[in-house]
Design a protein around this motif. Structure first.
Motif, PDB file in Angstrom:
ATOM      1  N   VAL A 134     -36.792 -20.182 -19.612  1.00  0.00           N
ATOM      2  CA  VAL A 134     -36.966 -20.013 -21.056  1.00  0.00           C
ATOM      3  C   VAL A 134     -36.708 -18.536 -21.336  1.00  0.00           C
ATOM      4  O   VAL A 134     -37.479 -17.678 -20.895  1.00  0.00           O
ATOM      5  N   ALA A 135     -35.613 -18.255 -22.044  1.00  0.00           N
ATOM      6  CA  ALA A 135     -35.214 -16.862 -22.285  1.00  0.00           C
ATOM      7  C   ALA A 135     -35.046 -16.618 -23.773  1.00  0.00           C
ATOM      8  O   ALA A 135     -34.413 -17.403 -24.477  1.00  0.00           O
ATOM      9  N   ASP A 136     -35.617 -15.513 -24.240  1.00  0.00           N
ATOM     10  CA  ASP A 136     -35.476 -15.111 -25.643  1.00  0.00           C
ATOM     11  C   ASP A 136     -34.494 -13.958 -25.751  1.00  0.00           C
ATOM     12  O   ASP A 136     -34.529 -13.018 -24.943  1.00  0.00           O
ATOM     13  N   TRP A 137     -33.650 -14.055 -26.760  1.00  0.00           N
ATOM     14  CA  TRP A 137     -32.648 -13.032 -27.061  1.00  0.00           C
ATOM     15  C   TRP A 137     -32.760 -12.659 -28.531  1.00  0.00           C
ATOM     16  O   TRP A 137     -33.148 -13.490 -29.357  1.00  0.00           O
ATOM     17  N   GLU A 138     -32.401 -11.432 -28.856  1.00  0.00           N
ATOM     18  CA  GLU A 138     -32.456 -10.993 -30.244  1.00  0.00           C
ATOM     19  C   GLU A 138     -31.573 -11.847 -31.138  1.00  0.00           C
ATOM     20  O   GLU A 138     -31.936 -12.151 -32.271  1.00  0.00           O
ATOM     21  N   ASP A 139     -30.394 -12.223 -30.630  1.00  0.00           N
ATOM     22  CA  ASP A 139     -29.469 -13.032 -31.424  1.00  0.00           C
ATOM     23  C   ASP A 139     -28.454 -13.704 -30.497  1.00  0.00           C
ATOM     24  O   ASP A 139     -28.341 -13.348 -29.319  1.00  0.00           O
ATOM     25  N   GLU A 140     -27.740 -14.664 -31.030  1.00  0.00           N
ATOM     26  CA  GLU A 140     -26.767 -15.406 -30.236  1.00  0.00           C
ATOM     27  C   GLU A 140     -25.625 -14.517 -29.772  1.00  0.00           C
ATOM     28  O   GLU A 140     -25.123 -14.664 -28.657  1.00  0.00           O
ATOM     29  N   ARG A 141     -25.196 -13.587 -30.604  1.00  0.00           N
ATOM     30  CA  ARG A 141     -24.100 -12.695 -30.240  1.00  0.00           C
ATOM     31  C   ARG A 141     -24.432 -11.904 -28.969  1.00  0.00           C
ATOM     32  O   ARG A 141     -23.602 -11.798 -28.069  1.00  0.00           O
ATOM     33  N   SER A 142     -25.639 -11.381 -28.882  1.00  0.00           N
ATOM     34  CA  SER A 142     -26.052 -10.626 -27.687  1.00  0.00           C
ATOM     35  C   SER A 142     -26.015 -11.510 -26.443  1.00  0.00           C
ATOM     36  O   SER A 142     -25.545 -11.089 -25.378  1.00  0.00           O
ATOM     37  N   PHE A 143     -26.518 -12.727 -26.572  1.00  0.00           N
ATOM     38  CA  PHE A 143     -26.521 -13.659 -25.449  1.00  0.00           C
ATOM     39  C   PHE A 143     -25.097 -13.964 -24.994  1.00  0.00           C
ATOM     40  O   PHE A 143     -24.777 -13.873 -23.816  1.00  0.00           O
ATOM     41  N   ARG A 144     -24.228 -14.297 -25.934  1.00  0.00           N
ATOM     42  CA  ARG A 144     -22.842 -14.633 -25.595  1.00  0.00           C
ATOM     43  C   ARG A 144     -22.111 -13.436 -24.984  1.00  0.00           C
ATOM     44  O   ARG A 144     -21.308 -13.600 -24.068  1.00  0.00           O
ATOM     45  N   GLN A 145     -22.409 -12.251 -25.480  1.00  0.00           N
ATOM     46  CA  GLN A 145     -21.781 -11.039 -24.927  1.00  0.00           C
ATOM     47  C   GLN A 145     -22.208 -10.835 -23.470  1.00  0.00           C
ATOM     48  O   GLN A 145     -21.394 -10.458 -22.620  1.00  0.00           O
ATOM     49  N   ALA A 146     -23.463 -11.094 -23.167  1.00  0.00           N
ATOM     50  CA  ALA A 146     -23.939 -10.959 -21.783  1.00  0.00           C
ATOM     51  C   ALA A 146     -23.195 -11.928 -20.863  1.00  0.00           C
ATOM     52  O   ALA A 146     -22.829 -11.571 -19.736  1.00  0.00           O
ATOM     53  N   LEU A 147     -22.957 -13.143 -21.349  1.00  0.00           N
ATOM     54  CA  LEU A 147     -22.232 -14.133 -20.543  1.00  0.00           C
ATOM     55  C   LEU A 147     -20.785 -13.725 -20.291  1.00  0.00           C
ATOM     56  O   LEU A 147     -20.191 -14.131 -19.293  1.00  0.00           O
ATOM     57  N   ARG A 148     -20.215 -12.919 -21.180  1.00  0.00           N
ATOM     58  CA  ARG A 148     -18.821 -12.481 -21.032  1.00  0.00           C
ATOM     59  C   ARG A 148     -18.655 -11.271 -20.103  1.00  0.00           C
ATOM     60  O   ARG A 148     -17.529 -10.914 -19.772  1.00  0.00           O
ATOM     61  N   GLN A 149     -19.745 -10.681 -19.671  1.00  0.00           N
ATOM     62  CA  GLN A 149     -19.646  -9.536 -18.761  1.00  0.00           C
ATOM     63  C   GLN A 149     -19.049  -9.999 -17.437  1.00  0.00           C
ATOM     64  O   GLN A 149     -19.463 -11.021 -16.888  1.00  0.00           O
ATOM     65  N   PRO A 150     -18.069  -9.262 -16.912  1.00  0.00           N
ATOM     66  CA  PRO A 150     -17.433  -9.676 -15.651  1.00  0.00           C
ATOM     67  C   PRO A 150     -18.429  -9.853 -14.501  1.00  0.00           C
ATOM     68  O   PRO A 150     -18.257 -10.733 -13.658  1.00  0.00           O
ATOM     69  N   GLU A 151     -19.490  -9.066 -14.498  1.00  0.00           N
ATOM     70  CA  GLU A 151     -20.488  -9.140 -13.422  1.00  0.00           C
ATOM     71  C   GLU A 151     -21.244 -10.457 -13.423  1.00  0.00           C
ATOM     72  O   GLU A 151     -21.815 -10.857 -12.409  1.00  0.00           O
ATOM     73  N   PHE A 152     -21.276 -11.147 -14.574  1.00  0.00           N
ATOM     74  CA  PHE A 152     -22.035 -12.393 -14.647  1.00  0.00           C
ATOM     75  C   PHE A 152     -21.397 -13.511 -13.825  1.00  0.00           C
ATOM     76  O   PHE A 152     -22.092 -14.412 -13.354  1.00  0.00           O
ATOM     77  N   ALA A 153     -20.109 -13.456 -13.608  1.00  0.00           N
ATOM     78  CA  ALA A 153     -19.410 -14.524 -12.875  1.00  0.00           C
ATOM     79  C   ALA A 153     -20.032 -14.766 -11.501  1.00  0.00           C
ATOM     80  O   ALA A 153     -20.204 -15.920 -11.085  1.00  0.00           O
ATOM     81  N   ALA A 154     -20.382 -13.719 -10.790  1.00  0.00           N
ATOM     82  CA  ALA A 154     -20.988 -13.878  -9.461  1.00  0.00           C
ATOM     83  C   ALA A 154     -22.364 -14.520  -9.558  1.00  0.00           C
ATOM     84  O   ALA A 154     -22.736 -15.349  -8.707  1.00  0.00           O
ATOM     85  N   HIS A 155     -23.132 -14.156 -10.582  1.00  0.00           N
ATOM     86  CA  HIS A 155     -24.457 -14.767 -10.780  1.00  0.00           C
ATOM     87  C   HIS A 155     -24.318 -16.257 -11.089  1.00  0.00           C
ATOM     88  O   HIS A 155     -25.043 -17.080 -10.541  1.00  0.00           O
ATOM     89  N   ARG A 156     -23.394 -16.582 -11.978  1.00  0.00           N
ATOM     90  CA  ARG A 156     -23.157 -17.985 -12.333  1.00  0.00           C
ATOM     91  C   ARG A 156     -22.773 -18.789 -11.097  1.00  0.00           C
ATOM     92  O   ARG A 156     -23.310 -19.867 -10.858  1.00  0.00           O
ATOM     93  N   ALA A 157     -21.869 -18.251 -10.286  1.00  0.00           N
ATOM     94  CA  ALA A 157     -21.411 -18.953  -9.086  1.00  0.00           C
ATOM     95  C   ALA A 157     -22.564 -19.169  -8.096  1.00  0.00           C
ATOM     96  O   ALA A 157     -22.687 -20.244  -7.503  1.00  0.00           O
ATOM     97  N   ALA A 158     -23.400 -18.161  -7.921  1.00  0.00           N
ATOM     98  CA  ALA A 158     -24.520 -18.280  -6.981  1.00  0.00           C
ATOM     99  C   ALA A 158     -25.495 -19.370  -7.417  1.00  0.00           C
ATOM    100  O   ALA A 158     -25.941 -20.189  -6.605  1.00  0.00           O
ATOM    101  N   LEU A 159     -25.823 -19.403  -8.703  1.00  0.00           N
ATOM    102  CA  LEU A 159     -26.754 -20.420  -9.199  1.00  0.00           C
ATOM    103  C   LEU A 159     -26.137 -21.816  -9.156  1.00  0.00           C
ATOM    104  O   LEU A 159     -26.815 -22.789  -8.813  1.00  0.00           O
ATOM    105  N   ARG A 160     -24.858 -21.920  -9.478  1.00  0.00           N
ATOM    106  CA  ARG A 160     -24.189 -23.231  -9.447  1.00  0.00           C
ATOM    107  C   ARG A 160     -24.044 -23.769  -8.035  1.00  0.00           C
ATOM    108  O   ARG A 160     -23.982 -24.983  -7.837  1.00  0.00           O
ATOM    109  N   ALA A 161     -23.994 -22.881  -7.051  1.00  0.00           N
ATOM    110  CA  ALA A 161     -23.905 -23.324  -5.657  1.00  0.00           C
ATOM    111  C   ALA A 161     -25.218 -23.941  -5.179  1.00  0.00           C
ATOM    112  O   ALA A 161     -25.237 -24.676  -4.198  1.00  0.00           O
ATOM    113  N   LEU A 162     -26.306 -23.643  -5.887  1.00  0.00           N
ATOM    114  CA  LEU A 162     -27.632 -24.079  -5.456  1.00  0.00           C
ATOM    115  C   LEU A 162     -28.302 -25.075  -6.393  1.00  0.00           C
ATOM    116  O   LEU A 162     -29.372 -25.600  -6.084  1.00  0.00           O
TER     117      LEU A 162
END
Length: 97
Positions: free
Chosen positions: A52-80
């Protein structure tokens, strides 16, 4: 404010998932617009978790997902785990008076 509710069903080890999630948590905590989150583990089904995560707004959340560094985090969680992320708008909150 928006709230992300992300349900996880583990396909890998709980220890590895919790480690990967901790790393992802640190990544998100450093992003603009991040407010807070909680990782919850089901009492009767230890392979189920909810973030359960709170963000100031949807734009901030979506911007975080677009960061290149997030790809490795996404892959690690999806592997498990399999997950089901959804965004919500808070409507009512009550605290003891």
């Amino acid at each position: 404010m928006i709230t992300l509710i992300n349900r996880f069903q583990l396909t890998g080890s709980a220890e590895e998932f919790e480690r990967a999630f901790d790393s992802t948590s640190a990544f998100f905590a450093a992003q603009p617009g991040f407010v807070r989150h909680r990782l919850l583990r089901h009492l009767d089904r230890p392979g189920r978790y909810v973030n359960v995560a709170d963000w100031e707004d949807e734009r901030s959340f979506r911007q975080a997902l677009r960061q290149p560094e997030f790809a490795a985090h996404r892959a690690a969680l999806r592997a498990l785990s399999d997950s089901n992320p959804e965004l919500y708008t808070p409507l009512l909150e009550r605290v003891p008076s």
